[in-house]
Design a protein around this motif. Structure first.
Motif, mmCIF file in Angstrom:
data_model
loop_
_atom_site.group_PDB
_atom_site.id
_atom_site.type_symbol
_atom_site.label_atom_id
_atom_site.label_comp_id
_atom_site.label_asym_id
_atom_site.label_seq_id
_atom_site.Cartn_x
_atom_site.Cartn_y
_atom_site.Cartn_z
ATOM 1 N N TYR A 129 0.829 -1.206 0.000
ATOM 2 C CA TYR A 129 0.000 0.000 0.000
ATOM 3 C C TYR A 129 0.863 1.255 0.000
ATOM 4 O O TYR A 129 0.486 2.283 -0.591
ATOM 5 C CB TYR A 129 -0.961 -0.019 1.188
ATOM 6 C CG TYR A 129 -1.985 -1.120 1.061
ATOM 7 C CD1 TYR A 129 -3.111 -0.964 0.260
ATOM 8 C CD2 TYR A 129 -1.797 -2.343 1.698
ATOM 9 C CE1 TYR A 129 -4.034 -1.987 0.109
ATOM 10 C CE2 TYR A 129 -2.713 -3.372 1.553
ATOM 11 C CZ TYR A 129 -3.827 -3.194 0.758
ATOM 12 O OH TYR A 129 -4.739 -4.207 0.606
ATOM 13 N N ALA B 151 -6.759 1.920 4.450
ATOM 14 C CA ALA B 151 -7.700 1.945 5.572
ATOM 15 C C ALA B 151 -8.553 0.683 5.589
ATOM 16 O O ALA B 151 -8.811 0.100 6.651
ATOM 17 C CB ALA B 151 -8.584 3.192 5.487
ATOM 18 N N GLN B 152 -8.996 0.223 4.414
ATOM 19 C CA GLN B 152 -9.757 -1.023 4.327
ATOM 20 C C GLN B 152 -8.909 -2.208 4.768
ATOM 21 O O GLN B 152 -9.390 -3.112 5.463
ATOM 22 C CB GLN B 152 -10.258 -1.241 2.900
ATOM 23 C CG GLN B 152 -11.295 -0.229 2.437
ATOM 24 C CD GLN B 152 -11.638 -0.390 0.972
ATOM 25 O OE1 GLN B 152 -11.313 -1.395 0.337
ATOM 26 N NE2 GLN B 152 -12.281 0.621 0.388
ATOM 27 N N LYS C 80 -6.878 7.204 -3.515
ATOM 28 C CA LYS C 80 -7.431 5.853 -3.480
ATOM 29 C C LYS C 80 -6.552 4.910 -2.662
ATOM 30 O O LYS C 80 -7.046 4.004 -1.989
ATOM 31 C CB LYS C 80 -7.590 5.314 -4.902
ATOM 32 C CG LYS C 80 -8.649 6.050 -5.726
ATOM 33 C CD LYS C 80 -8.772 5.451 -7.122
ATOM 34 C CE LYS C 80 -9.832 6.190 -7.934
ATOM 35 N NZ LYS C 80 -9.927 5.647 -9.318
ATOM 36 N N SER C 81 -5.249 5.120 -2.716
ATOM 37 C CA SER C 81 -4.333 4.248 -1.972
ATOM 38 C C SER C 81 -4.560 4.359 -0.471
ATOM 39 O O SER C 81 -4.450 3.366 0.258
ATOM 40 C CB SER C 81 -2.886 4.581 -2.324
ATOM 41 O OG SER C 81 -2.621 5.964 -2.150
ATOM 42 N N ARG C 82 -4.881 5.553 0.011
ATOM 43 C CA ARG C 82 -5.179 5.715 1.444
ATOM 44 C C ARG C 82 -6.462 4.982 1.803
ATOM 45 O O ARG C 82 -6.557 4.359 2.868
ATOM 46 C CB ARG C 82 -5.304 7.201 1.796
ATOM 47 C CG ARG C 82 -3.975 7.927 1.931
ATOM 48 C CD ARG C 82 -4.182 9.372 2.329
ATOM 49 N NE ARG C 82 -2.941 10.114 2.360
ATOM 50 C CZ ARG C 82 -2.863 11.431 2.328
ATOM 51 N NH1 ARG C 82 -3.981 12.155 2.240
ATOM 52 N NH2 ARG C 82 -1.690 12.037 2.363
ATOM 53 N N GLU C 83 -7.457 5.063 0.932
ATOM 54 C CA GLU C 83 -8.713 4.367 1.185
ATOM 55 C C GLU C 83 -8.496 2.857 1.217
ATOM 56 O O GLU C 83 -9.031 2.153 2.080
ATOM 57 C CB GLU C 83 -9.740 4.737 0.121
ATOM 58 C CG GLU C 83 -10.159 6.207 0.144
ATOM 59 C CD GLU C 83 -11.111 6.555 -0.989
ATOM 60 O OE1 GLU C 83 -11.297 5.708 -1.898
ATOM 61 O OE2 GLU C 83 -11.671 7.675 -0.973
ATOM 62 N N LEU C 84 -7.697 2.355 0.286
ATOM 63 C CA LEU C 84 -7.402 0.920 0.250
ATOM 64 C C LEU C 84 -6.632 0.484 1.491
ATOM 65 O O LEU C 84 -6.886 -0.590 2.053
ATOM 66 C CB LEU C 84 -6.595 0.577 -1.006
ATOM 67 C CG LEU C 84 -7.344 0.664 -2.332
ATOM 68 C CD1 LEU C 84 -6.378 0.506 -3.496
ATOM 69 C CD2 LEU C 84 -8.441 -0.398 -2.405
ATOM 70 N N PRO D 298 -9.818 12.564 -2.674
ATOM 71 C CA PRO D 298 -9.036 11.676 -1.802
ATOM 72 C C PRO D 298 -8.131 10.750 -2.599
ATOM 73 O O PRO D 298 -8.380 10.462 -3.781
ATOM 74 C CB PRO D 298 -10.109 10.883 -1.046
ATOM 75 C CG PRO D 298 -11.301 10.901 -1.949
ATOM 76 C CD PRO D 298 -11.258 12.221 -2.663
ATOM 77 N N TYR E 215 0.724 4.104 -2.803
ATOM 78 C CA TYR E 215 0.606 5.505 -2.397
ATOM 79 C C TYR E 215 1.632 6.361 -3.138
ATOM 80 O O TYR E 215 1.305 7.413 -3.709
ATOM 81 C CB TYR E 215 0.799 5.612 -0.892
ATOM 82 C CG TYR E 215 1.000 7.013 -0.370
ATOM 83 C CD1 TYR E 215 -0.051 7.921 -0.334
ATOM 84 C CD2 TYR E 215 2.251 7.429 0.092
ATOM 85 C CE1 TYR E 215 0.128 9.215 0.151
ATOM 86 C CE2 TYR E 215 2.443 8.704 0.583
ATOM 87 C CZ TYR E 215 1.381 9.594 0.606
ATOM 88 O OH TYR E 215 1.580 10.876 1.085
#
Length: 231
Positions: free
Chosen positions: A82, A223-224, A217-221, A215, A86
């Motif tokens: 990740y 977090a998931q 997308k890498s941060r969202e991934l 936002p 990022y």
């Protein structure tokens, strides 16, 4: 021919790919990889895989002519995967097309090597070092030795960073950054948690001015991924 890496790819028409590339001599470019969905080419058109590339054309979109492997791909797993996504997303979002940035390319290469080495230092120092070099490329160079007025930063002072000015001293601001931390970060001391937090705060603040409200997308991934680990 020049060294390069795929940052991102997506299908294009029936058999081709649109690829975002970071290259040694041409910087960030977007290219059509004709026949890129064929197994032989698709196996090469992967992030973190060092490639030797040639292309033709000018402007926003060029055409890949030749692609060859230049060593083994960097295998990233878990949090390090990740982190790599990022870094790639920052380059796609922030770099102008076709502007050479050899120092940033060199730091990108070394960052991938460190991310692939599970025995290397923690993620925070290597990500912050990359972000600082990227920000310098974008025109934001932190001066960790002097405040906005050219006065040397003092270890006992507290400072607030403003994007248009730099560090301004404000000893009454409880949320201000200690001069000690700024001086240490300036000398590359990112191994303690306090300095890591300060460096992350500064980089996020500076990068937000370029990223806007969209936002990452890498941060969202990521977090998931963290939520999945806690279950």
């Amino acid at each position: 021919m020049q060294l390069g890496f795929v940052l991102h790819r997506r299908p294009y028409r029936e058999t081709s790919l649109l690829v975002d590339l970071f290259t040694e001599h041409s910087g960030y470019i977007r290219a059509v990889c004709r026949g890129g969905q064929r197994k032989s080419l698709a196996a090469l058109m992967q992030p973190f895989y060092p490639l030797t590339l040639s292309f033709k054309g000018q402007g926003e979109l060029v055409t890949l002519l030749q692609t060859e492997p230049r060593g083994m791909p960097h295998t990233l797993t878990s949090e390090r995967l990740y982190a790599g996504l990022y870094v790639n997303e920052l380059l796609v979002r922030l770099l102008p097309i076709g502007v050479p940035c050899p120092e940033l390319f060199s730091v990108y290469q070394s960052t991938l090597i460190k991310l692939a080495d599970k025995a290397s230092a923690s993620l925070e120092p290597m990500l912050r070092q990359f972000e600082f070099i990227l920000l310098t490329e974008l025109g934001v160079a932190f001066d960790f030795q002097h405040d906005a007025h050219g006065v040397p930063i003092e270890s006992g002072g507290r400072y607030v960073w403003y994007s248009e000015q730099g560090f301004c001293r404000n000893d009454s601001d409880a949320n201000g950054i200690s001069g000690d931390s700024l001086l240490e970060i300036g000398f590359g001391q990112l191994n303690n948690i306090a300095n890591q937090r300060v460096a992350k705060q500064l980089c996020r603040q500076a990068l937000s001015g370029f990223l806007g409200k969209k936002p990452l997308k890498s941060r969202e991934l990521f977090a998931q991924f963290l939520r999945g680990k806690r279950r």
